[in-house]
Design an enzyme around this catalytic site. Structure first.
Site, PDB file in Angstrom:
ATOM      1  N   ARG A  52       4.777   8.759   4.055  1.00 45.47           N
ATOM      2  CA  ARG A  52       3.555   7.988   4.062  1.00 45.47           C
ATOM      3  C   ARG A  52       3.774   7.039   5.415  1.00 45.47           C
ATOM      4  NH1 ARG A  52       3.290   3.444   0.303  1.00 45.47           N
ATOM      5  NH2 ARG A  52       3.934   2.115   1.914  1.00 45.47           N
ATOM      6  N   HIS A 106       0.418   1.730   1.999  1.00 46.31           N
ATOM      7  CA  HIS A 106      -0.143   2.367   0.852  1.00 46.31           C
ATOM      8  C   HIS A 106      -1.711   2.318   1.065  1.00 46.31           C
ATOM      9  CE1 HIS A 106      -1.052   2.852  -3.272  1.00 46.31           C
ATOM     10  NE2 HIS A 106      -1.913   1.672  -3.396  1.00 46.31           N
ATOM     11  N   TYR A 127       9.204  -4.094   2.936  1.00 41.55           N
ATOM     12  CA  TYR A 127      10.043  -3.291   2.117  1.00 41.55           C
ATOM     13  C   TYR A 127      10.760  -2.116   2.745  1.00 41.55           C
ATOM     14  CZ  TYR A 127       5.771  -0.856   1.274  1.00 41.55           C
ATOM     15  OH  TYR A 127       4.386  -0.533   1.306  1.00 41.55           O
TER      16      TYR A 127
END
Lengths: 326, 405
Positions: free
Chosen positions: B286, B290, B299
């Protein structure tokens, strides 16, 4: 016409539904060879085959989730959830998917899925086998929720639920499965989403559904025979969502008093909604607040205590007395 | 060669477990946490754009096929970039970007026949494109004017499903229906690495295998479930999960549109031929957040992103087209013109998309309307009309802008 049990009446209704439409499927745990733990699907697999009467893996979310997929493909699945307390693993699929997909699709995608749930207590069972979860489902827009109380209604209502284009949660009063009535299959039933007056009366309206209808009728008979000779009108609600308030409001405007009876806990139960709506619509006709008789606001107790937990004739009459004491 | 046979047998047979164990399974105790791509990764086009072959997955395409695959990758990315920009400009409430997953989606989407039904998550914009859904319909959801603006049966493309993993059961049920109908259609269920932890996905595997349903489980392993890395979902490579359920699993380079196309075609063919489900793990990344509400700098490492940039699905296809001489500068310029036109369509359509009439809140709740809901709607209509210049007046003017309704 032979006397027919409620369980057999559902069986006959399912059989009729399957004969009428080859797209009707029955699916659930143990519904095939065994015929269901209550034998409601007895003989269906033998006559309609394993492709239409499906013993599923032991996974309730899977049952409802795959039923949704089958419905999208053009089938009309009738799912059996073995016991009321086992429906929660499927709750997400029912509430987030089954109930909302028609809305999500802007009305293009009907989901004609029926979910049969034997519900209520009184059979001396272990935990999770005696619950009344109807309010969870009635609270969810997109679902229709009904509860039958007798063999004749059971036969016609299951047929009506199966042909309906909306998802229907179909509650069956498991402790009444073995009660019998004369069933005339050629009779013309009332619409699925209608309440019916099952005992006319003038002094107080008792609202009940499912297993409590018989209890309400017994209470009405006892009230009539007692010294006061009170005349109770009993209405079998039959449909919990949508509610059919027309006969209810007509009755309460006439009697001025109302008691709602169900096995489910009273806190935010069906009785709460009924009390609110009746109060709003019949405020000037009421002689007393709408009273609720139901399960306590506790988890369902161990079966040695269920007689104390479940509303019975005396608890209904106690509420009737209270209504007259106002 | 079919997926099943390439992995040691057909679903339901004792060969499956044995074959898979023999090929790729270490002892349980040594499985550990190796979740990264290994030698078992099916690849037909390297990150450098070199066309390679794989013994189990032949792919015979024309030059036009190669060009149109590239074109689709570019157009799908362009829609995604435009939608991200529209969100930043306040025209969308949120957008779930597919950046980096174009090949996984176009490769699998192009493998589908018209009769095949796809059940998406909320990120399958590339599959939607392949199924003929106007991207504007997708934007409507993220703008907040609908929960899904397309009729799933018009495109054999299901409604976007936001609760993680739910759609895998719908896909399995739909496939069971195909089986009963006796047609040769197949179903593909999309989901991500995070979804493999969901009960519904595992139940879908059980139902699909015991009923041998014609469904392909297509997992885009993009390494991240919002902030949670793959290691929080699994301690074995995801495609190996299938083995325990008794069906074949295969891992494909998810940034290689050719390999994804070949592997998905084989799995769909296998389903059509009555051999049941296949698990495809499309190993990808990805590249974006998100959603537009997310902040991946909290993160994950920027260096990971740099590594994956070198595996970009569009660049490798472009390199191959150039190197092989199948496309010239005029072709690439033409693709850019098409992308510009699509982006303009998306932008204009999005900005002009009217807010729905407030009373449409009540539309489509039931297939068979109820009196109680009609009453509630009437009361709300009366309430709205009690404002001389209130919400209803605004809604009326919005409706007039939209040509009335």
């Amino acid at each position: 016409m032979a006397p027919t049990t409620l369980a057999k009446a559902v069986n006959m209704g399912l059989r009729k539904a399957m004969e009428s439409d080859p797209k009707v499927l029955v699916m659930g745990e143990d519904v095939g060879k065994l015929g269901g733990v209550f034998r409601v699907t007895d003989g269906l697999q033998k006559d309609f085959g394993e492709a239409r009467v499906i013993d599923t893996p032991l996974a309730e979310s899977g049952i409802v989730g795959t039923a949704i997929g089958l419905a999208l493909r053009g089938y009309r699945p009738v799912c059996e959830i073995q016991f009321d307390g086992f429906v929660y693993p499927a709750y997400d699929q029912i509430v987030s998917q089954l109930a909302k997909m028609h809305y999500r699709s802007q009305g293009t995608t009907p989901l004609p899925v029926t979910i049969r749930i034997p519900f209520g207590g009184g059979i001396g069972a272990v935990e999770h086998h005696s619950e009344s979860p109807e309010a969870y489902f009635a609270h969810t827009a997109g679902l229709k929720v009904v509860a039958c109380s007798n063999p004749v209604d059971a036969y016609f209502m299951i047929r009506q639920a199966v042909v309906a284009d909306d998802p229907v949660i179909f509650f069956e009063p498991k402790r009444r499965y073995w009660e019998k009535a004369e069933l005339d299959e050629s009779a013309t039933p009332p619409p699925l989403h209608s309440a019916t007056v099952v005992r006319p009366g003038d002094d107080l309206t008792v609202l009940a559904y499912g297993p409590m209808v018989r209890t309400a009728l017994e209470a009405a008979a006892a009230a009539a025979a007692a010294d006061e000779g009170r005349s109770l009108e009993v209405i079998d609600l039959r449909t919990l969502s949508p509610l059919d308030l027309v006969p209810v409001l007509e009755s309460v405007r006439r009697t001025g008093r109302c008691v709602v009876v169900h096995e489910a806990p009273v806190f935010l139960g069906m009785g709460s909604e009924l009390a609110a709506r009746i109060t709003e619509a019949c405020f000037y006709s009421l002689e007393a607040p709408v009273l609720r008789v139901g399960g306590f606001d506790t988890p369902y107790p161990p079966s040695r205590l269920e007689e104390a937990y479940l509303p019975d004739l005396d608890r209904v009459l106690d509420a009737v007395d209270h209504a007259f004491a106002f | 060669m079919s997926v099943a046979s390439s992995l040691g047998g057909q679903a339901g047979g004792g060969e499956v477990a044995g074959g898979l164990m023999g090929r790729a399974a270490p002892e349980t105790s040594s499985v550990a946490t190796s979740t990264t791509a290994g030698p078992e990764l099916v690849q037909l086009l390297t990150p450098e754009g070199e066309r390679v072959s794989h013994p189990d997955y032949a792919l015979d395409l024309t030059a036009e096929d190669y060009r149109s695959l590239y074109r689709d990758l570019v157009l799908v990315r362009r829609v995604d970039v435009e939608a991200t920009a529209l969100q930043r400009q306040g025209e969308l409430g949120i957008w779930a970007a597919l950046l980096g997953q174009e090949a996984a989606q176009v490769g699998s989407g192009r493998a589908l026949l018209p009769g095949d039904y796809a059940f998406p998550t909320y990120r399958e914009h590339g599959v939607a494109y392949c199924k003929g859904v106007d991207p504007l319909k997708l934007l409507g959801l993220f703008r907040g004017v609908s929960h899904a603006g397309w009729d799933p049966h018009d495109h054999n493309f299901g409604l976007y499903t936001i609760v993680i993993g739910s759609q895998t059961l719908h896909a399995t049920g739909y496939a069971m229906g195909i089986q009963k109908d006796g047609t040769e259609d197949a179903v593909i269920a999309y989901f991500g690495d995070g979804a493999t932890s969901q009960g519904d996905v595992n139940e879908a595997f059980v139902f699909a295998t015991v009923f041998n349903a014609p469904v392909v489980f297509f997992c885009q392993n993009n390494q991240w479930a919002i902030s949670e890395p793959l290691e929080r979902q699994t301690r074995i490579p995801l495609y190996q999960r299938a083995r325990g359920f008794g069906f074949p699993g295969v891992r494909v380079d998810g940034n290689d549109v050719l390999a994804v196309l070949a592997v998905t075609r084989a799995a769909l063919r296998n389903a059509r031929e009555g051999n049941g489900p296949t698990f495809i793990e499309a190993f990808t990344y990805r590249m974006g957040a998100h959603t537009t509400s997310d902040d991946p700098t909290r993160y994950r490492l920027a260096s990971d992103l740099e590594t994956w940039k070198l595996k970009d699905p569009l660049e490798r296809m472009k390199a191959y087209l150039v190197r092989s001489g199948m496309a010239d500068a005029a072709f690439f310029a033409g693709v850019e013109v098409d992308a510009d036109a699509l982006a303009a369509h998306v932008r204009k359509g999005c900005i002009e998309m009217p807010d729905p009439d407030p009373l449409s809140i009540f539309d489509g709740v039931y297939a068979e309307p109820t009196a109680l809901l009609a009453e509630e709607r009437a009361r709300f209509a009366a309430y709205l009309s009690s404002f001389a210049d209130g919400p209803q007046a605004d809604a009326d003017s919005a409706a007039a802008t939209a040509g009335g309704r």
